[in-house]
Design a protein around this motif. Structure first.
Motif, short mmCIF file in Angstrom:
data_model
loop_
_atom_site.label_atom_id
_atom_site.label_comp_id
_atom_site.label_asym_id
_atom_site.label_seq_id
_atom_site.Cartn_x
_atom_site.Cartn_y
_atom_site.Cartn_z
N ASP A 147 0.90 -1.18 0.17
CA ASP A 147 -0.03 -0.05 0.20
C ASP A 147 0.87 1.13 0.02
O ASP A 147 1.73 1.34 0.64
CB ASP A 147 -0.93 -0.01 1.43
CG ASP A 147 -1.93 1.19 1.19
OD1 ASP A 147 -1.79 2.20 0.73
OD2 ASP A 147 -3.23 0.62 1.53
N PHE A 148 0.68 2.19 -0.93
CA PHE A 148 1.29 3.39 -1.08
C PHE A 148 1.49 4.18 0.41
O PHE A 148 2.56 4.82 0.66
CB PHE A 148 0.81 4.32 -1.96
CG PHE A 148 1.87 5.47 -2.40
CD1 PHE A 148 2.92 5.09 -3.40
CD2 PHE A 148 1.67 6.53 -2.02
CE1 PHE A 148 3.47 6.28 -3.81
CE2 PHE A 148 2.49 7.60 -2.17
CZ PHE A 148 3.60 7.47 -3.27
N PRO A 208 19.88 3.15 -6.46
CA PRO A 208 21.05 3.54 -7.02
C PRO A 208 21.10 4.85 -7.84
O PRO A 208 20.41 4.93 -8.54
CB PRO A 208 21.77 2.65 -7.74
CG PRO A 208 21.11 1.34 -7.41
CD PRO A 208 19.71 1.75 -7.05
N GLY A 209 21.78 6.08 -7.15
CA GLY A 209 22.04 7.07 -7.83
C GLY A 209 20.61 8.14 -7.62
O GLY A 209 20.57 9.19 -8.29
N SER A 210 19.88 7.79 -6.86
CA SER A 210 18.69 8.44 -6.64
C SER A 210 18.25 8.08 -4.88
O SER A 210 18.88 7.47 -4.12
CB SER A 210 17.43 8.02 -7.57
OG SER A 210 16.27 8.80 -7.37
N SER A 211 16.88 8.32 -4.84
CA SER A 211 16.26 8.02 -3.57
C SER A 211 14.82 7.50 -3.50
O SER A 211 14.21 7.48 -4.69
CB SER A 211 16.29 9.43 -2.73
OG SER A 211 15.13 10.25 -2.94
N PHE A 212 14.36 6.86 -2.40
CA PHE A 212 13.27 5.80 -2.56
C PHE A 212 12.05 6.93 -2.39
O PHE A 212 10.86 6.78 -3.29
CB PHE A 212 13.03 5.14 -1.33
CG PHE A 212 11.80 4.30 -1.36
CD1 PHE A 212 11.63 3.09 -2.21
CD2 PHE A 212 10.62 4.60 -0.54
CE1 PHE A 212 10.70 2.46 -2.08
CE2 PHE A 212 9.73 3.60 -0.77
CZ PHE A 212 9.52 2.61 -1.60
N ASP A 213 12.11 8.46 -1.99
CA ASP A 213 11.19 9.28 -1.91
C ASP A 213 11.32 9.72 -3.41
O ASP A 213 9.86 10.25 -3.79
CB ASP A 213 11.56 10.43 -1.10
CG ASP A 213 11.60 10.24 0.31
OD1 ASP A 213 10.74 9.30 0.86
OD2 ASP A 213 12.50 10.78 1.16
N ARG A 223 8.87 7.31 -5.18
CA ARG A 223 7.68 7.48 -4.92
C ARG A 223 7.06 8.72 -5.63
O ARG A 223 5.65 8.42 -5.97
CB ARG A 223 7.43 7.66 -3.50
CG ARG A 223 7.71 6.48 -2.43
CD ARG A 223 7.85 6.85 -1.15
NE ARG A 223 6.49 7.38 -0.53
CZ ARG A 223 5.65 6.70 0.13
NH1 ARG A 223 5.67 5.30 0.24
NH2 ARG A 223 4.36 7.24 0.61
N LYS A 224 7.62 9.68 -5.57
CA LYS A 224 7.28 11.18 -6.42
C LYS A 224 6.85 10.72 -7.91
O LYS A 224 6.00 11.00 -8.50
CB LYS A 224 8.25 12.00 -6.40
CG LYS A 224 7.79 13.54 -6.96
CD LYS A 224 8.61 14.61 -6.70
CE LYS A 224 8.14 15.90 -7.37
NZ LYS A 224 9.27 16.94 -7.25
N GLY A 277 2.63 6.74 -12.63
CA GLY A 277 1.94 5.69 -12.22
C GLY A 277 2.66 4.28 -12.50
O GLY A 277 2.35 3.38 -12.02
N ARG A 278 3.93 4.44 -12.87
CA ARG A 278 5.01 3.38 -12.99
C ARG A 278 6.45 3.62 -12.70
O ARG A 278 6.76 4.93 -13.03
CB ARG A 278 4.74 2.41 -14.30
CG ARG A 278 4.85 3.34 -15.60
CD ARG A 278 4.67 2.65 -16.70
NE ARG A 278 3.00 2.13 -16.99
CZ ARG A 278 2.75 1.19 -16.84
NH1 ARG A 278 3.42 0.29 -16.90
NH2 ARG A 278 1.35 0.85 -16.83
#
Length: 583
Positions: free
Chosen positions: A284-285, A321-326, A329-330, A336-337
């Motif tokens: 769930d988001f 890698p090279g980014s973040s989980f936030d 999510r954005k 949508g994918r």
């Protein structure tokens, strides 16, 4: 009958009449006596009558006397009747007075009644106005009901207790073969398009049990209707028939069938997902993990019970890698994918590289995320290893060509004939090729020291295994060490074949090694016995230089003892063998 009477001193005839008198239904018998005064009797006409009333002797006198008596009787009767009439008049007067009082009282009562009637009339006018308003309200309600029945999309049938049609909506004519003129006829007289033979029985059951009945009935054209039957209740809560509604639920039934089929497919797909070895899970988001299949259990090590309800990024320590989980999510909220590589940490602490396909699926007020992962840790390791091997191969080829060039120049410099050059150069190339073969067989991860020694020395021992003794624990040499170590062993064996233990039939070579200092230091000993007497060479050739100088960072010492050469080699090993890939 005339009688003679003395009136005012003169004789008169008096006629007496007697009549019966009846007073309504009064049973008392009465008589009315009338005395009628006659003419004066002339005395000269005959003998005078006697005043005392006794008849004269003559017939005329007798007759007059009788008439007189009759007249007196009538007069007496008349007097009595007059008195009686006076009494009756007096009584009648009293009665009239009483009736007058009653009439006056009645007049007062009538006046009161008139006032009451006026009040009642006013109340009736008020009631009449209320009734008019109610009639208008009922009329409007009736009009609304008529419009509602005309406009409604639900077929409704009203039946009386004998199952005769009272009323129906226009939509009913699409189901039953009825018209507006069929009101009052039994419903059983009409055909319909439903596969419903028990309609009349159900209606009677509703009347008997006063319990609603609801059924889903199929029509002849493969449609479906929801049939509801309820008792028809009046305002006085009396049962006056049955109300039946026929709601077209064909679309709902078809939708339910489609939903059931979809649920079956979804169930099959869920079972496939559950049984699949591919890691697939749903989170769930705004909440934790909702689904966790067997593939996820096997890959990440967490059971379903351990994973459900946990935040995905906290459970798996997800890193982008090279980014973040936030940012991931954005991106999900915007597009949508998302697809790409992630780092997941398993239950036992191992960090995996996974290729993830993530899709955000809104479901009502929930936002579910479907994630399918594929473990590419080995593939990434093999890609790094392949790249490393390519780099290593390029480096090794360059180094090998440089070594070959150096071997050729140095061999040519220390030989006196072409035959000797070819022999020495081929031997050294064979040693180099043997070391490279071991590295290739291990996919360039390194060469085991024992196998490397056998590949370089077994050609000099023949079938007599006693001439060569190899002793030591398995040690994996890195490619940087294995290649020159093979050349060193080749030069030692070549010198032993020419001048040492391998030059005689009874000569023996012992090769021993051990690892110390916490597997960081390798000590190798080459010892020859049973060969010809050994003398220290007057000058050092290329072979000696190759033995002492080719191993990087190694300490090499050769002792030329009379009974045989002893060569010791000490070399520092890396912390872990380089196998061409990251672990």
């Amino acid at each position: 009958m005339p009688i003679l009477a003395q009136l005012d001193g003169q004789p008169h005839r008096v006629y007496v009449q007697v009549k019966p008198v009846l007073h309504g239904s009064d049973p008392t018998r009465h008589a009315l006596v009338l005395f009628i005064e006659g003419d004066v009797i002339d005395p000269s006409a005959g003998p005078a009558e006697r005043v005392d009333g006794h008849p004269p002797s003559t017939q005329a006198v007798r007759q007059l006397q009788e008439e007189l008596q009759l007249a007196q009787s009538r007069l007496r009767a008349t007097r009595e009747e007059s008195e009686a009439a006076t009494e009756e008049l007096r009584a009648a007067n009293e009665e009239l007075q009483s009736m007058n009082e009653e009439y006056r009282s009645t007049a007062e009562e009538l006046e009161t009644s008139k006032e009451e009637l006026q009040s009642i009339n006013e109340e009736l006018q008020t009631v009449n106005n209320e009734l008019k308003l109610k009639l208008e309200s009922v009329s409007r309600a009736h009009s609304d009901l008529q419009n509602l029945m005309s406009a409604t999309d639900v077929a409704t049938l009203f039946l009386n207790p004998s199952l005769r049609i009272k009323r129906f909506t226009p939509r009913l004519m699409e189901i039953f073969n009825v018209t507006q003129n069929d009101e009052g006829r039994p419903i059983t007289d009409f055909t319909h398009h439903l596969k419903y033979d028990g309609l009349a029985e159900d209606a009677r059951s509703v009347l008997e049990n006063l319990a609603p009945i609801e059924r889903e009935i199929k029509s002849n054209d493969n449609g479906w209707y929801l049939v509801r039957m309820r008792p028809y209740r009046t305002i006085d809560d009396k049962i006056d028939g049955v109300v039946a509604t026929f709601v077209d639920i064909s679309e709902r039934r078809h939708a339910e069938a489609a939903v059931r089929e979809s649920e079956q497919r979804l169930d099959q797909e869920m079972r496939l997902v559950e049984l699949s070895r591919s890691p697939i899970f749903v989170w769930d988001f705004d909440d934790g993990i909702k689904q966790w299949n067997r593939g996820s259990e096997e890959l990440d090590g967490y059971s379903r019970e351990e994973a459900l309800g946990k935040q995905k990024e906290q459970l798996l320590k997800t890193a982008v890698p090279g980014s973040s989980f936030d940012k991931l999510r954005k991106t999900l909220l915007e597009t949508g994918r998302w697809s790409g590589e992630l780092h997941h940490t398993t239950k036992d602490g191992q960090v995996l590289t996974v290729e993830s396909q993530i899709e955000l699926v809104p479901l009502g007020d929930r936002r579910l995320v479907l994630e399918s992962t594929r473990d590419i840790t080995d593939r990434k390791r093999w890609e790094r290893r392949r790249q490393l091997l390519l780099n290593e191969l390029s480096h090794r080829v360059k180094n090998t060509l440089a070594v070959v060039q150096s071997l050729a120049r140095q061999t040519l410099r220390t030989t006196h004939s072409s035959e000797d050059f070819v022999q020495r150069f081929e031997g050294r190339l064979d040693a180099l090729a043997g070391a490279h073969k071991l590295l290739v067989d291990s996919e360039w991860s390194g060469a085991e020291l024992g196998a490397l020694a056998l590949s370089q020395l077994e050609a000099h021992t023949g079938t007599d295994g006693r001439r060569l003794q190899i002793e030591g624990e398995p040690v994996m040499l890195t490619p940087d060490i294995a290649t020159p170590f093979g050349l060193v062993l080749h030069e030692l064996a070549t010198n032993a074949a020419k001048y040492g233990a391998f030059a005689t039939a009874d000569g023996q070579v012992s090769l021993r090694w051990k690892v110390g200092n916490k597997d960081r230091r390798l000590a190798v000993t080459w010892e020859e016995r049973g060969g010809p007497p050994v003398e220290s060479p007057a000058e050092q050739g290329f072979g000696g230089v190759l033995i002492e100088k080719s191993l990087p960072g190694a300490t090499v010492h050769r002792d030329f003892r009379p009974d045989g050469v002893v060569c010791t080699i000490e070399i520092k090993l890396p912390e872990s063998p380089q196998n061409g890939a990251e672990s």
